[in-house]
Design an enzyme around this catalytic site. Structure first.
Site, PDB file in Angstrom:
ATOM      1  N   HIS A  86     -11.685   9.844   6.433  1.00  0.00           N
ATOM      2  CA  HIS A  86     -11.394   8.775   7.207  1.00  0.00           C
ATOM      3  C   HIS A  86     -11.209   8.026   8.170  1.00  0.00           C
ATOM      4  CE1 HIS A  86     -10.053   4.251   5.409  1.00  0.00           C
ATOM      5  NE2 HIS A  86      -9.393   4.604   6.092  1.00  0.00           N
ATOM      6  N   GLU A 133       0.785  -1.065   0.159  1.00  0.00           N
ATOM      7  CA  GLU A 133      -0.035   0.631   0.163  1.00  0.00           C
ATOM      8  C   GLU A 133       0.790   1.340   0.035  1.00  0.00           C
ATOM      9  OE1 GLU A 133      -3.063  -0.268   2.921  1.00  0.00           O
ATOM     10  OE2 GLU A 133      -3.827  -2.583   2.151  1.00  0.00           O
ATOM     11  N   HIS A 144      -9.050   9.595   2.519  1.00  0.00           N
ATOM     12  CA  HIS A 144      -8.745   8.309   1.985  1.00  0.00           C
ATOM     13  C   HIS A 144      -8.731   8.564   0.620  1.00  0.00           C
ATOM     14  CE1 HIS A 144      -8.469   4.782  -0.001  1.00  0.00           C
ATOM     15  NE2 HIS A 144      -8.072   3.870   1.249  1.00  0.00           N
ATOM     16  N   ARG A 152      -0.856   9.231   1.608  1.00  0.00           N
ATOM     17  CA  ARG A 152      -2.070   9.547   0.883  1.00  0.00           C
ATOM     18  C   ARG A 152      -2.492  11.513   0.922  1.00  0.00           C
ATOM     19  NH1 ARG A 152      -4.769   4.986   5.359  1.00  0.00           N
ATOM     20  NH2 ARG A 152      -5.026   3.535   3.682  1.00  0.00           N
ATOM     21  N   ARG A 163      -0.977   9.116   9.193  1.00  0.00           N
ATOM     22  CA  ARG A 163      -1.235   7.701   9.372  1.00  0.00           C
ATOM     23  C   ARG A 163      -0.537   6.871   8.242  1.00  0.00           C
ATOM     24  NH1 ARG A 163      -4.738   3.514   8.864  1.00  0.00           N
ATOM     25  NH2 ARG A 163      -5.835   4.706   8.023  1.00  0.00           N
TER      26      ARG A 163
HETATM   27  C1  SIN Z   1      -7.600   0.329   2.763  1.00  0.00           C
HETATM   28  O1  SIN Z   1      -7.380  -0.853   2.932  1.00  0.00           O
HETATM   29  O2  SIN Z   1      -7.132   1.885   2.092  1.00  0.00           O
HETATM   30  C2  SIN Z   1      -7.841   1.627   4.364  1.00  0.00           C
HETATM   31  C3  SIN Z   1      -6.743   0.994   5.131  1.00  0.00           C
HETATM   32  C4  SIN Z   1      -5.692   1.745   6.017  1.00  0.00           C
HETATM   33  O3  SIN Z   1      -6.464   3.093   6.431  1.00  0.00           O
HETATM   34  O4  SIN Z   1      -5.179   1.756   6.460  1.00  0.00           O
END
Ligand code: SIN
Length: 529
Positions: A350, A126, A243, A289, A385
């Site tokens: 988010h 991610e 998000h 993000r 975060r």
């Molecule tokens: C996501 O799956 O993008 C959210 C996971 C997160 O907020 O850490």
């Protein structure tokens, strides 16, 4: 102290139940804290909805943990610190990434099943992670697997009792000491006290303060609000994480489209099909993000469009079905067939990095009051975060808070004073709670969203302070009303913190102070005088 329903009373006039530790909230942090505390004594969990309804349950992304062959806790530490934009508490981060490995093994031992191939656990990628380290369950249903595992363990534990559909109105506190909570039974309308030597707040986040959010209906900032009213310090309240990718379709829920989709090769394109992230950051679609979210908004402005699109066409249909079964199902309900069709997306609120200020064991500035999970702020998430660090935070700091609270309870069995509460309240039946809530959500989205500045923030502060004049003094007798009062109070603190921080850092972007400044490499805290 201002309990909001029973206006003038003494504790001795209320019925009460007693326990060693009371835990408010039933997401992963609250459940882990309860299991840990139950090793030492009796625990009552108070939850305003059903035990399953929490942010955890909806978490798709997974858990970041350094268990893959090439990974180390040091790399995970560096990535977390980098994303946190200079505000992470390094001690807390070290605890998170090191103890996290053990806590994840424990939850597997409790029965949580994560996705595997022949060689073992599958690790996804991610944004802003330098390694593939995100483990997931049933594709994009990680939160559900964790929540169900913890609920099974809690229900089997004879030391834990659960009160569902019970809303905590306020903390029972006197002279900087917490003695439990005042609870409103949403089914009977009865009000009573749960008296405990230790109280753990694990009520989750505040996403419902915004018009666009990935959070469920229950994320209404209650824990932050009642802790603040009792004198607890709130820290980093200007940092709400947006998000980048939520489903954006008229009439559809703002369903999260996991960052893991981009981790598996999905790319963001605008309405002209341009892969625009190349022009914004060297990490392209997997940049941190805040950067991806602002790039999306910029591209929406440039193309005069309400959204951008996630293009999954590089993924096979089989992979999409295996990795993202829930996303596929929801998209299909709205006529979008992935990977063939692109998903319309845009950012939404988010995750709250700020919250009740704690140390690394969940202790607050109030004796007997502890906090863990999203409602708390140890500084572990800094100003932004790192993806998939939140479930890990709940497991690690939930366990720490549970143990510390239980040991505190065993050493501090003090008699409870007959606390008296007197507060002038007006019965105000004409208040349209839904209308104020929707108006609040719009103001927050417009004035303190991804971008903010002095003008928008001051406008929001004026509007909300005015609504507070007649809303906070109203004697409401129902959960929606309590929640609205909590949200207004926390919204005002978030705006005040954002006005104070005259720079841009992490999730806080001010168009009038677009640069990060070393002068502001510090936390902003608020406390009731
Ligand atoms: C996501 O799956 O993008 C959210 C996971 C997160 O907020 O850490």
């Amino acid at each position: 102290m201002n309990p909001r329903y029973l206006v003038n009373f003494k504790l001795s006039e209320l019925s009460r139940i007693k326990t060693d530790v009371v835990v408010v909230g039933s997401g992963s942090a609250g459940l882990v804290a309860s299991l840990e505390a139950a090793r030492y004594g009796k625990v009552i969990i108070v939850t305003k909805s059903g035990v399953e309804e929490s942010n955890t349950y909806h978490a798709q992304g997974g858990i970041a943990v350094s268990l893959s062959k090439n990974d180390t806790w040091k790399k995970h530490f560096e990535d977390t610190i980098f994303a946190g934009a200079g505000l992470c508490n390094k001690t807390a981060v070290k605890i998170l990434v090191r103890e996290g490995v053990e806590r994840v093994r424990e939850i597997m031992a409790l029965g949580a099943k994560f996705d595997k191939d022949k060689e073992g656990l599958l690790f996804g990628r991610e944004g802003a992670h330098s390694e593939n380290r995100i483990i997931h369950a049933n594709g994009d249903n990680t939160g559900e697997e964790i929540e169900k595992t913890l609920i099974r363990a809690v229900k089997k534990n004879p030391n834990i009792r659960i009160l569902e559909k019970h809303f905590v109105i306020d903390l029972l506190h006197y002279k900087s000491r917490c003695y439990g909570v005042i609870v409103f039974d949403n089914r009977s309308g009865r009000q009573f006290a749960v008296v405990a030597s230790s109280t753990i707040v694990a009520t989750g986040g505040a996403g419902q303060i915004y018009r666009e959010t990935t959070n469920p209906e229950i994320a209404t900032a209650d824990g932050m609000a009642f802790a603040f009213r009792a004198g607890a310090a709130l820290m980093d309240m200007e940092f709400m994480q947006f998000h980048p990718t939520t489903l954006y379709l008229a009439g559809a829920p703002r369903f999260l489209i996991s960052e893991a989709v981009r981790g598996e090769g999905g790319i963001l394109v605008d309405k002209r099909n341009k892969h625009f992230m190349k022009g914004y950051h060297y990490l392209k679609d997997l940049a941190p993000r805040d950067i991806v979210s602002r790039a999306i908004v910029e591209q929406m402005k440039k193309t005069r469009s309400n959204c951008v699109y996630l293009d999954l066409s590089k993924m096979s249909a089989a992979k999409v079905s295996r990795r993202f079964p829930s996303i596929k199902k929801i998209c299909k309900e709205y006529g979008i067939n992935i990977p063939k069709d692109k998903i319309p997306v845009r950012p939404s609120a988010h995750y709250m990095m700020g919250g009740i200020k704690t140390d690394i064991n969940g202790c607050t500035n109030i004796d007997g009051l502890f906090a863990c999970g999203e409602v708390s702020c140890s500084g572990v998430q800094g100003a932004n975060r790192l993806a998939s660090n939140s479930l890990l935070e709940s497991l690690v700091f939930g366990a720490r808070a549970g143990k510390t609270a239980a040991l505190h309870s065993n050493k501090n069995k003090k008699p409870v004073p007959d606390i008296k509460y007197y507060k002038e309240r007006k019965l105000f039946n004409a208040l349209d709670v839904d209308d104020v809530k929707r108006s609040l959500q719009s103001v927050m989205w417009m004035c303190i969203g991804l971008e903010r500045n002095k003008e928008t923030l001051e406008e929001a502060l004026n509007i909300i302070s005015f609504w507070e004049k007649y809303t906070l003094s109203a004697c409401v007798k129902y959960v929606d009303g309590f929640e609205l009062q909590d949200m207004l109070m926390i919204a005002r603190i978030m705006i005040s913190a954002a006005i104070k921080r005259k720079e841009s850092r992490g999730a806080h972007f001010r168009t009038d102070f677009p640069k990060q400044s070393d002068k502001w490499k510090r936390h902003i805290t608020f406390r009731l005088k």
